[in-house]
Design a protein around this motif. Structure first.
Motif, short mmCIF file in Angstrom:
data_model
loop_
_atom_site.label_atom_id
_atom_site.label_comp_id
_atom_site.label_asym_id
_atom_site.label_seq_id
_atom_site.Cartn_x
_atom_site.Cartn_y
_atom_site.Cartn_z
N PHE A 269 40.90 47.80 51.05
CA PHE A 269 41.04 46.38 50.71
C PHE A 269 42.32 46.15 49.91
O PHE A 269 43.10 45.23 50.22
CB PHE A 269 39.82 45.91 49.92
N ASP A 270 42.54 46.97 48.89
CA ASP A 270 43.74 46.80 48.06
C ASP A 270 45.01 46.99 48.89
O ASP A 270 45.99 46.25 48.72
CB ASP A 270 43.72 47.80 46.91
N SER A 271 44.98 47.96 49.80
CA SER A 271 46.13 48.19 50.67
C SER A 271 46.39 46.99 51.57
O SER A 271 47.54 46.59 51.79
CB SER A 271 45.90 49.45 51.50
N SER A 272 45.33 46.41 52.08
CA SER A 272 45.44 45.25 52.96
C SER A 272 46.10 44.08 52.25
O SER A 272 47.02 43.44 52.77
CB SER A 272 44.06 44.83 53.47
N MET A 310 34.70 38.62 54.77
CA MET A 310 33.52 39.49 54.71
C MET A 310 33.75 40.71 53.83
O MET A 310 32.84 41.15 53.12
CB MET A 310 33.11 39.90 56.12
N ALA A 311 34.96 41.26 53.85
CA ALA A 311 35.25 42.42 53.01
C ALA A 311 35.21 42.04 51.54
O ALA A 311 34.64 42.78 50.72
CB ALA A 311 36.61 43.01 53.38
N ALA A 312 35.81 40.91 51.19
CA ALA A 312 35.79 40.46 49.80
C ALA A 312 34.36 40.18 49.35
O ALA A 312 33.97 40.53 48.22
CB ALA A 312 36.65 39.22 49.64
N SER A 313 33.58 39.55 50.22
CA SER A 313 32.18 39.27 49.88
C SER A 313 31.40 40.55 49.67
O SER A 313 30.61 40.67 48.71
CB SER A 313 31.55 38.43 51.00
N ALA A 314 31.58 41.52 50.55
CA ALA A 314 30.84 42.77 50.45
C ALA A 314 31.22 43.53 49.17
O ALA A 314 30.36 44.09 48.49
CB ALA A 314 31.11 43.63 51.68
N LEU A 315 32.51 43.56 48.85
CA LEU A 315 32.94 44.25 47.63
C LEU A 315 32.43 43.54 46.38
O LEU A 315 32.06 44.19 45.39
CB LEU A 315 34.46 44.36 47.61
N ASP A 322 34.76 40.19 39.53
CA ASP A 322 35.26 38.85 39.79
C ASP A 322 36.50 38.78 40.68
O ASP A 322 36.65 37.81 41.44
CB ASP A 322 35.54 38.13 38.47
N PRO A 323 37.44 39.73 40.61
CA PRO A 323 38.61 39.59 41.49
C PRO A 323 38.26 39.50 42.97
O PRO A 323 38.93 38.79 43.72
CB PRO A 323 39.42 40.85 41.17
N TYR A 324 37.21 40.19 43.38
CA TYR A 324 36.79 40.08 44.78
C TYR A 324 36.24 38.69 45.09
O TYR A 324 36.46 38.16 46.18
CB TYR A 324 35.76 41.15 45.11
N ALA A 325 35.55 38.10 44.13
CA ALA A 325 35.07 36.72 44.30
C ALA A 325 36.25 35.76 44.41
O ALA A 325 36.22 34.80 45.20
CB ALA A 325 34.17 36.33 43.13
N ASP A 326 37.30 36.00 43.62
CA ASP A 326 38.48 35.15 43.70
C ASP A 326 39.16 35.26 45.06
O ASP A 326 39.60 34.24 45.63
CB ASP A 326 39.47 35.54 42.59
#
Length: 390
Positions: A269-272, A310-315, A322-326
């Motif tokens: 995710f971070d790489s993406s 979907m990736a952000a939601s899953a993480l 919170d950063p994934y929610a953002d």
């Protein structure tokens, strides 16, 4: 996080739009930008199977009209798209190739339809498992063959991470629906080879193309970078998709899950985001990168932002961070502004400035990614959606 009521409304709108793809002769056709079927495009197994999966999930959620659409797909997968002589499924009604990509979606559709209790789905699931286990599973290496001719006599000297990734998805569903955990273990083996070993060795970039002995072929299709299924370079959307699948796999395996699944999902995710989001001066993810992280195809694809959501939601669900929610909110804002079309469906391809384009994908043939983006944030990471919607 985005309002569940809004998500449900978007999901139902996608189903209404997708229903227009039903071909009276069987299966689901290719839709243009306005929702009309494109007569020149033959009915394809991957589209029909994905639509069957979507309508089966929607039936599980209580849509009274979705059952007939799921049954329409099952009939085509057991009828005009099935090879009654040699077994397995054609790529389309005009192409007798037997490809791993299409078979992965037949299995996924069969799992979802069987879980939804649709007639004929159990037989479809039984054959899909048998064909994949005997024809596509290379027992010597624990990885899949890519494709065969109609008679299963010649296989292609190519191996692909895309079809392998979708086998992970289908194997997770198969293990949940059948109760046979061998499919979960096979999914883990695929993820370990492509992500934990190969992608990690390439700086958390996912090589897409391999030789027949599974060596990365980094120059594959360098002269055809806009190939719709095998573009040159690395495809950002697949990094995000793999990240999500690792978290589904971890949740499925429970106490038996290896410790690397979550860190690898984070790394992808971070790489993406670091390499793909807005790197050419415009919002959105570029489609593909070369091995120096320079954009190759800069168009924005609807399925990529759907997988990012979907990736952000899953993480976020897995970590509570919170950063994934953002990022989840940011990705939805982009999709709402640029991809969701008031006339129906999602605009499949945009130029970097956000205007519609069709350099790789024309029309709106695929509902699967967008539909799952509206549904999966409301579901647990395990079991598979086919069971979770019930």
């Amino acid at each position: 996080m985005t309002d569940p009521t809004w998500l449900a409304a978007q999901r139902r709108a996608l189903v209404t739009f997708a229903a227009k793809a039903a071909d009276p002769a069987g299966g689901f056709g290719w839709l243009d930008a306005s929702g009309g079927r494109v007569a020149e495009q033959p009915v394809a197994t991957w589209i029909t199977a994905r639509m069957t999966h979507v309508f089966s999930l929607e039936h599980g959620l209580g849509d009274p009209d979705a059952a007939a659409l799921a049954d329409h797909g099952i009939a085509a997968l057991r009828g005009r798209l099935h090879d009654d002589q040699h077994g397995g499924w054609f790529a389309s009604v005009a192409d007798t190739t037997k490809a791993a990509y299409e078979h992965s979606f037949v299995l996924l559709a069969a799992c979802s339809a069987h879980a939804a209790g649709r007639p004929g789905a159990e037989e479809l699931l039984t054959e899909a498992l048998e064909v994949i286990g005997t024809r596509f599973w290379d027992v010597e290496v624990g990885l899949p063959f890519e494709s065969w001719d109609r008679a299963w006599s010649t296989t292609e000297a190519y191996r692909g991470a895309n079809s392998t990734m979708h086998f992970v998805e289908a194997f997770l569903a198969a293990g949940d629906v059948t109760g046979d955990k061998i499919w979960h273990q096979r999914a883990l083996g695929l993820a370990e080879r492509i992500v934990h070993v190969t992608s990690a060795a390439h700086g958390w970039r996912v090589p897409e193309h391999f030789t027949e002995d599974w060596r990365p072929d980094l120059d594959y299709n360098s002269s055809n970078p806009r190939h719709p299924f095998r573009p040159f370079g690395s495809t950002i959307g697949h990094w995000l998709e793999w990240a999500r699948l690792l978290l589904h796999l971890e949740a499925t395996l429970g106490e038996d899950a290896p410790a690397w699944l979550l860190p690898d999902a984070r790394a992808l995710f971070d790489s993406s985001v670091r390499r793909g989001w807005g790197v050419d001066g415009y919002l959105g993810f570029v489609y593909t990168l070369d091995w120096d992280d320079l954009p190759v195809v800069r168009e924005r694809m609807h399925w990529v932002i759907a997988e990012a959501i979907m990736a952000a939601s899953a993480l976020r669900a897995r970590t509570g961070e919170d950063p994934y929610a953002d990022w989840y909110v940011t990705f939805w804002e982009y999709a709402r502004k640029h991809h969701i079309d008031p006339v129906g469906g999602w605009r499949h391809e945009l130029s970097p400035d956000g205007s519609p384009s069709a350099g790789v994908w024309a029309g709106k043939p695929d509902t699967y990614h967008a539909y799952q983006a509206t549904l999966f944030p409301t579901l647990p990471l395990s079991p598979a959606a086919a069971l979770a919607v019930r």
